[in-house]
Design a protein around this motif. Structure first.
Motif, PDB file in Angstrom:
ATOM      1  N   VAL A 164       0.693  -1.044  -0.022  1.00 29.79           N
ATOM      2  CA  VAL A 164      -0.159  -0.155  -0.095  1.00 29.79           C
ATOM      3  C   VAL A 164       0.889   1.262   0.086  1.00 29.79           C
ATOM      4  N   TYR A 173       4.192   0.537   0.175  1.00 32.59           N
ATOM      5  CA  TYR A 173       4.765   0.073   1.688  1.00 32.59           C
ATOM      6  C   TYR A 173       4.358  -1.339   1.879  1.00 32.59           C
ATOM      7  N   VAL A 175       2.949  -4.545   3.068  1.00 35.36           N
ATOM      8  CA  VAL A 175       2.206  -4.784   4.329  1.00 35.36           C
ATOM      9  C   VAL A 175       2.280  -6.424   4.572  1.00 35.36           C
ATOM     10  N   ASP A 176       3.190  -6.552   5.335  1.00 30.72           N
ATOM     11  CA  ASP A 176       3.764  -8.119   5.558  1.00 30.72           C
ATOM     12  C   ASP A 176       3.674  -8.561   6.709  1.00 30.72           C
ATOM     13  N   THR A 177       3.587  -8.034   7.706  1.00 23.68           N
ATOM     14  CA  THR A 177       3.628  -8.726   9.066  1.00 23.68           C
ATOM     15  C   THR A 177       2.140  -8.540   9.647  1.00 23.68           C
ATOM     16  N   LYS A 190       0.870  -4.995  10.789  1.00 25.30           N
ATOM     17  CA  LYS A 190       0.643  -4.069   9.526  1.00 25.30           C
ATOM     18  C   LYS A 190      -0.645  -4.422   8.997  1.00 25.30           C
ATOM     19  N   ARG A 191      -1.003  -5.747   8.612  1.00 28.57           N
ATOM     20  CA  ARG A 191      -2.000  -6.337   8.192  1.00 28.57           C
ATOM     21  C   ARG A 191      -3.365  -5.674   8.978  1.00 28.57           C
ATOM     22  N   LEU A 247      -3.880  -2.183   8.449  1.00 29.11           N
ATOM     23  CA  LEU A 247      -4.591  -1.810   7.242  1.00 29.11           C
ATOM     24  C   LEU A 247      -6.140  -2.180   7.333  1.00 29.11           C
ATOM     25  N   ALA A 281      -5.582  -9.979   2.766  1.00 34.29           N
ATOM     26  CA  ALA A 281      -5.055  -9.578   4.030  1.00 34.29           C
ATOM     27  C   ALA A 281      -5.347 -11.047   5.193  1.00 34.29           C
TER      28      ALA A 281
END
Lengths: 441, 368
Positions: B180, B183, B185-187, B190-191, B194, B260
């Motif tokens: 996004v 950036y 959003v991989d952890t 973070k998900r 979001l 997600a």
């Protein structure tokens, strides 16, 4: 009402407090994310019953693997993807080294866990189901569709049909109907069947059956019109006995119906009664409790009044024995890892992944395990995450499954290029650089 | 005592019309948002707490699915709770959203993730309008049957047409990496953030919408469509708009579900059973209530997990070895019994309980 809430909140707090109980350091944890309720409970409870019994037998007989005790925890997935992911997240950190490996026992959940297992370094082992192209270990280092995938199984099935017809050249001009469960699982073998139809010159018709498959009159009327020489049954759950009954109704000979292993358990044929007599199914494990490994389980687990199966007659059934195969493979992978990284220590996910990738169960090992003829020899490598690829064919005589062939090898000259092509497509879509297997230790 | 609006004078129309007219509600909402947006991630980043609680499990196993299902339930609540159109196609619209977002990402190079989520919602809205057309002629249970067509058609179409799943042999799609604004959003945290941001914005939008002229038109149609038509509410527009917006919400929820949460989805995952679950969420949470969507999703998504955890720990702490199937079956039975219990005690849903609590709080400590 409020008091109810308070009570449940208290219980919940207690639950989480207890969930974090200390564990001994010399344990190897294996999550049991399965299903004991719902339409597929027969499969889930049988397989996980055999799996757990095998682990308990190893603990009781050998004191674990080189002194490392095997522990487990059950988690109910209800064969539902969301619940399966929740179970995975819940159990992945348990035990001193986290989850050793996960058997999702659902193609859908396997798909959902591929990314997660790769990120968290938890091997995803799907024996006889799951993503076929994950057999290419270069693209899927963390996924192990061991023993036989659907495509391999399908080529062995065509070989079997060829054998029955008196040679592969006799397949020319024959008609085969593939009646399948209309889902990701059911559709999986269509491309490989089409490829073989082209190669051997037979004609294949794909007929879908909507989930759950308890209504198949139209499909079998169509089959009566086609008059196929063979019918391949790719069913699941209630679809199987329904198909056999419908076949009996139109008078289609059951000994010309060949099922996949998810259509070939006792639970699939007994409801069909006499209509199932003569029906043939592929299998990567056999039924029966006449094998030393099952005898050991009876001796070390059931004789002591323990054991997972409430109905003891299910010990030695197809599903139960499949669970024992799951147990053998899981423990042997851990043992292989221990031999490399240090005996008597709990192994991490990375180490077990190495163990799975270097897993080699030869005939001598099978004999030692008491599983000669029970399952096939297996050799996994970085390139090939399938390892076996052979199946036996069983025929139902109305009371039990009889083995009618030896291990029939699959035709990797058809399957492997398709797997590599499909895996390469996945790698491109996901931006994965395939590993170079010559550099793997 | 604490929850009383005495002394809060509204001097402008704007003050009177605001989303939360009572100061305590505003403060409560601000605290809640602060906790979920800041408090929870900060707690997860605190080493002392992170050692005690497995936050990654809570984010990816519990909170994210809870938020996503809340959004789907919110979508259905707009249609069924506010506009009075019973629908059994929510899972299908989620599937449309998931597959549409996947295809936008796949086929349009450089497509921003949020844009594909919005477009996925728009595609779902268009499909929703098509399947909403029967609502112009039929109502109630008959309409529910018509929306069943959406459920079966969508799942069938997604398996039938290989293009939609990029010719995957099994119809399964794997969501692309979530990025996004450049950036990754991989952890899990973070998900979570979001999903939380998207769900918060959409929930606020819904809260606003149902107070606007559109929302009031929906409620008029729900309460008596003939009367609504007589007072000049355009039936076609109002009903189809309800279908469109509801499907938009479900579509975005579906895209989040794929991107997600699960990462990989198959059409068979969006079956009728999922539609029923979403319908149960709003029935238990409260039909025609924004809060009810969240409460219902919490009940349906979290309670089974919670019961499963409690059962396992009870079994462990008492050293019981119960037969394998028994625990699973018992939790299922208990879950069903709880649903019946709540519906008997409070047929208007959990949101109504909250409303009663608020009314009691207003009088407390001097009930008269």
């Amino acid at each position: 009402m409020l008091r109810n809430f308070r009570l449940s909140a208290l219980l919940g707090a207690a639950a989480f407090a207890v969930a974090g109980t200390a564990y001994s350091q010399n344990e190897q944890f294996i999550p049991m994310n399965g299903y004991w309720v719902g339409p597929y409970a027969a499969g889930g409870s049988g397989i996980f019953g055999g799996f757990i019994d095998y682990l308990n037998m190893v603990n009781a007989r050998d004191g674990g693997i080189n002194g490392v005790k095997l522990t487990y925890e059950k988690c109910e997935t209800e064969y539902n993807n969301a619940r399966g992911v929740e179970c995975y997240e819940r159990t992945k950190k348990r035990g001193p080294t986290g989850a050793s490996l996960v058997h999702p026992l659902s193609t859908g959940i396997t798909y959902s866990l591929i990314d997660k297992g790769t990120t968290d370094h938890v091997p995803i082992v799907s024996i006889g189901y799951g993503r076929t192209d994950a057999s290419d270990g270069r693209v899927f280092p963390w996924v192990f569709p061991l023993i036989t995938n659907y495509w391999s199984q399908n080529t062995a099935k065509i070989k079997f049909i060829g054998m029955k017809e008196g040679g592969m050249d006799k397949l020319k001009g024959k008609k085969i109907v593939n009646i399948y469960h209309d889902s990701a699982y059911g559709k999986e073998t269509i491309p490989v069947l089409d490829a073989q139809a082209k190669k051997y010159g037979f004609e294949v018709t794909h007929i879908p059956v909507a989930h759950p498959g308890n209504e198949q009159q139209a499909q079998w009327l169509q089959i009566r019109q086609i008059k196929p020489d063979w019918v391949i049954l790719r069913g699941w759950g209630v679809m199987n006995p329904t198909a056999l009954k419908a076949a009996a109704k139109i008078g289609y000979p059951r000994n010309h119906i060949v099922g996949v292993w998810w259509s070939g358990a006792e639970e699939d044929v007994i409801p069909a009664g006499d209509a199932a007599k003569g029906y043939i199914a592929a299998a990567f494990n056999v039924s029966g409790n006449n094998y030393p490994v099952i005898k050991e389980i009876e001796k070390f687990v059931y004789a002591k009044g323990k054991g997972e199966m409430e109905d003891k007659s299910r010990v030695g059934s197809i599903y139960y024995n499949r669970g024992v195969v799951f147990g053998i493979i899981s423990t042997e992978a851990i043992r292989t890892a221990q031999e490399h990284y240090g005996k008597g220590k709990p192994m991490t996910g990375d180490e077990i992944r190495w163990g799975l990738e270097h897993l080699s169960i030869d005939d001598r090992k099978l004999k030692q395990l008491g599983a000669t003829g029970f399952m096939q020899a297996l050799k996994v490598s970085c390139m090939d995450h399938e390892g076996g690829g052979s199946v036996k064919f069983l025929q139902w005589d109305g009371a039990k499954w009889n083995t009618i062939t030896d291990w029939i090898a699959s035709d990797q000259s058809i399957v492997r290029p398709m797997i590599e092509e499909s895996a390469a497509k996945y790698a491109k879509e996901k931006g994965i650089t395939p590993r170079d297997c010559s550099k793997e230790g | 005592m604490l929850y009383r609006e005495a002394g809060q004078f509204k001097t402008t129309y704007a003050a009177d019309q605001q989303l939360f007219p009572i100061r305590q509600d505003r403060i409560g909402m601000a605290i809640l948002l602060a906790v979920v947006f800041v408090g929870v991630p900060v707690a997860a980043a605190t080493p002392a707490l992170a050692g005690m609680i497995d936050f990654n499990y809570w984010f990816s196993g519990v909170l994210i699915p809870f938020l996503i299902f809340s959004l789907a339930a919110l979508g259905l609540n707009i249609l069924t709770g506010y506009a009075g159109q019973l629908s059994l196609g929510s899972a299908a619209f989620m599937a449309v959203g998931a597959f549409a977002a996947y295809n936008f990402e796949l086929r349009v190079p450089g497509m921003p993730m949020l844009a594909s989520f919005i477009l996925a919602g728009v595609v779902a809205a268009l499909i929703g309008i098509v399947f909403g057309l029967p609502s112009l002629r039929i109502k109630g249970f008959y309409l529910a049957v018509a929306t069943l067509a959406a459920q079966f058609f969508v799942v069938w179409a997604l398996t039938k047409f290989g293009w939609l799943s990029n010719y995957s042999s099994s119809g399964v799609i794997t969501a692309q990496k979530l990025v996004v604004f450049g950036y990754a959003v991989d952890t899990p945290v973070k998900r979570y953030l979001l999903v939380l941001a998207i769900v918060s914005v959409m929930a606020l939008a819904a809260k606003n919408m149902v107070r606007s002229s559109i929302g009031r038109a929906w409620m008029a149609v729900r309460d008596m469509d003939v009367a609504a038509e007589v007072v000049g509410i355009p039936m076609v527009k109002t009903k189809l708009l309800a279908f469109a917006i509801s499907s938009f919400y479900c579509g975005v929820a579906g895209a989040l579900y794929a991107f997600a949460y699960l990462g990989t989805v198959e059409p068979a995952g969006f079956e009728l059973e999922l539609s029923f679950r979403i319908l149960f969420m709003i029935i238990i949470g409260g039909v025609g209530s924004i809060l009810g969507s969240f409460l219902g999703a919490g009940f349906i998504v979290l309670l089974p997990i919670f019961m499963d955890l409690s059962a396992a720990s009870i079994e462990r702490s008492f050293g019981l070895a119960l037969p394998a199937g028994l625990v699973s079956n018992l939790t299922l039975i208990l879950f069903g019994a709880l649903i019946v219990f709540f519906l008997v005690v409070e047929p208007l849903g959990l949101a109504r309980l909250w409303q009663i609590a608020k009314e009691k709080l207003r009088l407390w400590p001097f009930p008269h």
